[in-house]
Design an enzyme around this catalytic site. Structure first.
Site, mmCIF file in Angstrom:
data_model
loop_
_atom_site.group_PDB
_atom_site.id
_atom_site.type_symbol
_atom_site.label_atom_id
_atom_site.label_comp_id
_atom_site.label_asym_id
_atom_site.label_seq_id
_atom_site.Cartn_x
_atom_site.Cartn_y
_atom_site.Cartn_z
ATOM 1 N N ASN A 255 -2.883 8.598 6.437
ATOM 2 C CA ASN A 255 -1.639 7.860 6.650
ATOM 3 C C ASN A 255 -1.335 7.572 8.114
ATOM 4 O OD1 ASN A 255 -1.212 7.965 3.884
ATOM 5 N ND2 ASN A 255 0.092 9.774 3.987
ATOM 6 N N HIS B 106 -0.110 5.163 -1.550
ATOM 7 C CA HIS B 106 -0.036 6.384 -0.757
ATOM 8 C C HIS B 106 1.077 7.306 -1.238
ATOM 9 C CE1 HIS B 106 -2.909 5.368 2.575
ATOM 10 N NE2 HIS B 106 -2.767 4.190 1.996
ATOM 11 N N ARG C 282 0.810 -1.224 0.000
ATOM 12 C CA ARG C 282 0.000 0.000 0.000
ATOM 13 C C ARG C 282 0.839 1.268 0.000
ATOM 14 N NH1 ARG C 282 -3.485 -3.220 3.850
ATOM 15 N NH2 ARG C 282 -4.574 -4.502 2.323
ATOM 16 N N HIS D 275 -6.835 -4.816 -1.144
ATOM 17 C CA HIS D 275 -7.392 -5.193 0.157
ATOM 18 C C HIS D 275 -7.672 -6.694 0.232
ATOM 19 C CE1 HIS D 275 -8.844 -0.850 1.184
ATOM 20 N NE2 HIS D 275 -7.541 -0.995 1.249
#
Length: 324
Positions: A96, A68, A64, A195
């Site tokens: 975050n 980000h 991930r 996910h």
């Protein structure tokens, strides 16, 4: 002043601006470090494998990092920078803080890279390599990554807060966000399959369980049996730091995530909305039926995500947390 002179002056200023503008960054390509650091990709994979043996969640967390980092001013390693002077840094952004983790794995990979090939491999490229490896080592697809990025000299807390979506986001918001980066609806649904592995905090689901859209009621899209399980795990006034699986096979990268969404068992609102929205549901159904279709679309999406660049020139950081 005559029109002719004005036109000539305008042309002069344009040519001067073009002459002083920095050249565009070189294109990304596969095998970028084949000559300068041939062991780069194996170093990243081996260290990630060890990190996963210590903490299984490392795979999901490292994967991930690409999302980000790349969504905020391109894939430039800006996410990794610590707060410094007037720069707040992106780690403390709402999406975050208390959520993004495993920065130390990137540090470990970088340290090994510097030992093998000093000042050659960028932190931004390490994120891209490690994200691919996290998927592969969790049972997902493999692909060739394009490399050659430089590391940013600056991070933007403001941009991270403005861009990164909340777990409460709905499909309409997500479609609009992804379209800003030339990512399609299919890309959105495929990349949400990240996910397939990992966990999330109860903090991210409480509003769905007890106050969806300010109604004081649970989200009607939640499967009733699943909701009872979540009520026990995440009671209204319980510990918000407790974590729950994002799908029924949280350590294996597969298409179980989509099958769960089709049965109302998505943990986050931003997940379940992909099934309740007509624009995205057809892709959820497609990926629930065919893991192969999901893998193909996911790889395509990750490559496109990795192509997002700020156009600004940077450096090869010796330490991913600070500029040289």
């Amino acid at each position: 002043m005559s029109p002719t002179i004005l036109i000539l002056l305008y042309a002069f200023f344009l040519s001067e601006a073009a002459a002083t503008a920095p050249p565009p960054p070189p294109p990304l390509r596969q095998g970028f470090y084949a000559e300068t650091c041939p062991a780069a990709e194996s170093i990243a994979r081996n260290i990630l494998r060890r990190a996963m043996a210590r903490d299984a969640r490392s795979a999901a967390s490292v994967m991930r990092l690409q999302f980000h980092d790349c969504f905020v001013n391109g894939c430039d390693g800006s996410l990794l920078l610590e707060k410094r002077g007037r720069m707040e840094g992106e780690k403390s952004a709402l999406s975050n803080i208390n959520s993004v983790r495993s920065y130390e794995v990137i540090d470990e990979i970088k340290e090994a890279m510097e030992a093998a090939c000093p000042a050659v491999v960028s932190c931004a490229d390490i994120i891209i390599m490690a994200a691919r490896d996290a998927v592969l080592l969790s049972g997902g697809p493999n692909w060739e990554v394009k490399l050659g990025r430089k590391d940013s000299l600056w991070a933007s807390l403001e941009a991270a807060n403005e861009i990164m979506p909340s777990p409460r986001a709905n499909a309409t918001f997500l479609i609009h966000l992804f379209s800003r980066y030339n990512l399609t609806v299919k890309d959105l649904v495929a990349l949400s399959g990240s996910h397939s592995i990992g966990k999330a905090r109860c903090f991210s689901v409480l509003f769905r369980l007890y106050n969806q859209s300010g109604s004081g009621k649970p989200d009607p899209a939640i499967n009733p049996t699943f909701r009872k399980d979540l009520d026990k795990l995440c009671p209204q006034h319980g510990d918000v730091e407790v974590t729950a699986n994002l799908d029924a096979t949280p350590k294996r990268f597969d298409n179980q995530y989509y099958r769960d969404l089709a049965h109302g068992r998505g943990f986050l609102n931003s997940d379940q909305t992909l099934y309740t929205s007509m624009e995205t549901r057809k892709y959820v159904k497609l990926f629930a039926r065919s893991e192969e279709e999901f893998f193909i679309a996911f790889v395509r999406g990750m490559v496109k995500l990795g192509d997002i660049r700020s156009g600004l020139h940077g450096e090869i950081r010796r330490n991913c947390r600070v500029v040289n």
